[in-house]
Scaffold this motif. Structure first.
Motif, PDB file in Angstrom:
ATOM      1  N   LEU A  94      33.143  35.378  35.352  1.00  0.00           N
ATOM      2  CA  LEU A  94      31.891  34.802  35.756  1.00  0.00           C
ATOM      3  C   LEU A  94      30.762  34.880  36.869  1.00  0.00           C
TER       4      LEU A  94
ATOM      5  N   LEU B 224      27.434  37.719  35.209  1.00  0.00           N
ATOM      6  CA  LEU B 224      26.148  36.950  36.260  1.00  0.00           C
ATOM      7  C   LEU B 224      25.550  37.600  36.528  1.00  0.00           C
TER       8      LEU B 224
ATOM      9  N   TYR C  93      27.883  34.744  27.377  1.00  0.00           N
ATOM     10  CA  TYR C  93      28.815  34.255  27.645  1.00  0.00           C
ATOM     11  C   TYR C  93      29.708  33.132  27.252  1.00  0.00           C
TER      12      TYR C  93
ATOM     13  N   PHE D 273      29.767  39.745  26.798  1.00  0.00           N
ATOM     14  CA  PHE D 273      31.507  39.964  27.197  1.00  0.00           C
ATOM     15  C   PHE D 273      32.202  40.070  26.614  1.00  0.00           C
TER      16      PHE D 273
END
Lengths: 266, 303
Positions: free
Chosen positions: A80, A84, A202, A223
């Motif tokens: 993550l 991100l 995501y 992703f």
């Protein structure tokens, strides 16, 4: 630093790049500092494993195993946090590349020079690639050094593979942002659209393995091509990397084609 | 006229923005070596015309060529030979003037830096100042320097003197004079009449997107309406003057006659000569008045 648009863009970004780089260093350092604690305290691993599978999958993916260094980094950073932050950077960059100049009304002066529009887009794209790659390298270097200090036993090439994979993902989204900015000339719109696509991508990738009807659609998420092959353990999957590069080329072509064909706002 | 002599040529050049009007059927021929004034109020379509010529926006219909090269096919080559000053100039204000000019010179394949410094000195512009800190007039100067610095064959200047103080305006007019003397061409837009009067050879007047007249500046002045005041030794009657062609608004108070005259003064002067004339005061027409005269004619014909 003013010899061409690439260098000029890098120069404009130098302060922002410095702070982003520092941020990546601090993030990597903090996560690694926690590694020995978590490795030795088995109760934490057990505690984490007590969470529902869905919850863990959403934030840490299925490639997480807090007993190993790779699993730990996957769960804490690569699933993550890293993508991100990379996306926030590249989308911000891509959105402003053309639309930012247009909204600040500096585009007229720039385009009055003997300079093709496609050339301008390509130079801005190149500057985005260089800056994003620099961040990925800084992140890789910090993890490599920190990992050595914390005795994590990381394979530096595999570490580079996952950092590079994240870079490819960020460039794909940054190019979407570039394309929206090129076609509409609105920086805010571009950030909104690309940011939303990032969140969808995501969520799709994180949730698809848990929801039966969603599972076939996982391959529609960029992703998936970034992390699903677990590059930190297995190295870069050439096919998955090719998908991300293909997406980038597709949106770069759209960016140029739309920008070549539209009026530039005053 | 051959393409060689014609620096800018447009045929029915039209740009429409939805319902809002842009420019409509603009036909222009700008010759090599002339200073052409493109005159009109704000919003008339001056900037739209210029931005179409530079290929920032694409015409709805019609075509245009610069140096005989189609602007669509050869936009790059035409821009290589043009110096451009945008209207309401915005530049990278995190740079100093020197840095901005250095950047632009690289995009153009280099300039004679001595000439840049000469221009800066003449315009009293400090190259080392960060543009962010500059007044509007000083920003305009850096815009002018970048337009002139390549010694381009064609200068396209959108409202060039906005923000310049009168002294700098004079220097700007001298620069334009030098460009003209070297046989280069200037296309400048303006809504400032004295400026156009001062530097231009020919003027195109644009109104609501349409080119309503293209005239030599002398013709424009000659066609102008003059206000005249004649003081006689004795009272005169208005009737003797109001029938003269071109003479309007005749008013007589005792021995003072005031009127407006379009075109030649000859008939009026000869009529006045029958009496003992004490004084004649002629108000030189301003461009405003010339301009208004044109506009009023248009209104009359439309009505």
């Amino acid at each position: 630093m003013l010899r061409n648009i690439i260098l000029k863009t890098l120069r404009d970004r130098r302060r922002s790049l410095l702070f982003w780089g520092l941020g990546f260093v601090v993030l990597a350092a903090i996560i690694i500092a926690f590694y020995p604690v978590i490795r030795d305290a088995t109760f934490i691993t057990e505690y984490l494993e007590s969470f529902p599978e869905e919850f863990m999958a959403l934030f840490a993916g299925e490639i997480t195993d807090y007993a190993s260094a790779e699993g730990f980094l996957n769960g804490e950073l690569f699933f993550l946090m890293y993508p991100l932050l990379m996306l926030v950077f590249s989308i911000g960059f891509g959105s402003g590349a053309i639309a930012g100049e247009e909204e600040r009304r500096t585009l007229d002066l720039l385009l009055s020079n003997p300079l093709n529009r496609w050339r301008l887009v390509m130079e801005k794209f190149a500057a985005m690639v260089i800056c994003t790659l620099l961040l990925a390298i800084v992140f890789w270097a910090t993890l490599a050094i920190g990992g050595a200090i914390a005795d994590m036993g990381l394979n530096l090439l595999r570490l580079a593979a996952v950092c590079f994979s994240g870079f490819l993902l960020a460039i794909a989204y940054g190019t979407v942002a570039l394309a929206v900015g090129c076609s509409r000339g609105k920086r805010g719109l571009s950030m909104g659209v690309s940011g939303a696509l990032g969140v969808y991508g995501y969520m799709l990738n994180a949730l698809a393995p848990l929801i039966d009807w969603l599972e076939p659609f996982q391959v529609a998420s960029p992703f998936y091509y970034y992390i699903d092959a677990n590059p930190l353990s297995n190295g870069l999957d050439p096919l998955h990397a090719a998908v991300l590069i293909g997406l980038t080329i597709f949106f770069l072509v759209i960016a140029i084609a739309t920008f070549e064909r539209r009026d530039v706002a005053v | 006229m051959t393409d060689n002599e014609c620096v800018i040529h447009t045929e029915g050049l039209t740009k429409l923005y939805g319902k809002q009007r842009g420019i409509l059927d603009i036909d222009l021929d700008i010759e090599r070596g002339e200073v052409f004034g493109y005159l009109g109020p704000n919003g008339a379509g001056k900037t739209t015309t210029i931005r179409t010529l530079l290929h920032f926006i694409f015409p709805t219909r019609g075509r245009a060529s610069i140096f005989g090269l189609d602007i669509k096919q050869n936009s790059l080559e035409t821009r290589r030979r043009i110096g451009y000053l945008p209207g309401e100039l915005e530049v990278y204000d995190n740079l100093t003037g020197a840095e901005l000019l250095e950047f632009l010179s690289h995009l153009r394949g280099g300039v004679d830096w001595q000439y840049v410094e000469e221009l800066a000195a003449r315009l009293d512009y400090d190259l080392s100042q960060r543009i962010k800190t500059l007044s509007h007039g000083n920003r305009q100067k850096v815009g002018l320097i970048q337009a002139f610095m390549n010694k381009p064959e064609l200068l396209i200047l959108d409202e060039p003197t906005i923000g310049l103080d009168p002294l700098m305006q004079q220097e700007f007019y001298r620069l334009i004079g030098e460009v003209k003397a070297e046989g280069r061409t200037v296309f400048l837009s303006s809504h400032i009449m004295p400026e156009v009067e001062r530097v231009c050879d020919r003027v195109g007047i644009i109104r609501e997107g349409q080119l309503i007249a293209v005239e030599d500046i002398d013709v424009l002045k000659a066609r102008a309406i003059r206000r005249l005041e004649i003081r006689f030794a004795t009272p005169v009657s208005p009737a003797q003057f109001s029938d003269i062609p071109g003479v309007r608004d005749v008013q007589v108070h005792d021995n003072i006659l005031t009127c407006t005259v379009a075109g030649e003064l000859d008939a009026l002067v000869k009529a006045a000569a029958q009496y003992q004339v004490v004084n004649v005061i002629s108000h030189e027409p301003s461009m405003e008045e010339i301009f208004l005269a044109y506009y009023n004619q248009e209104d009359d014909s439309a009505a």
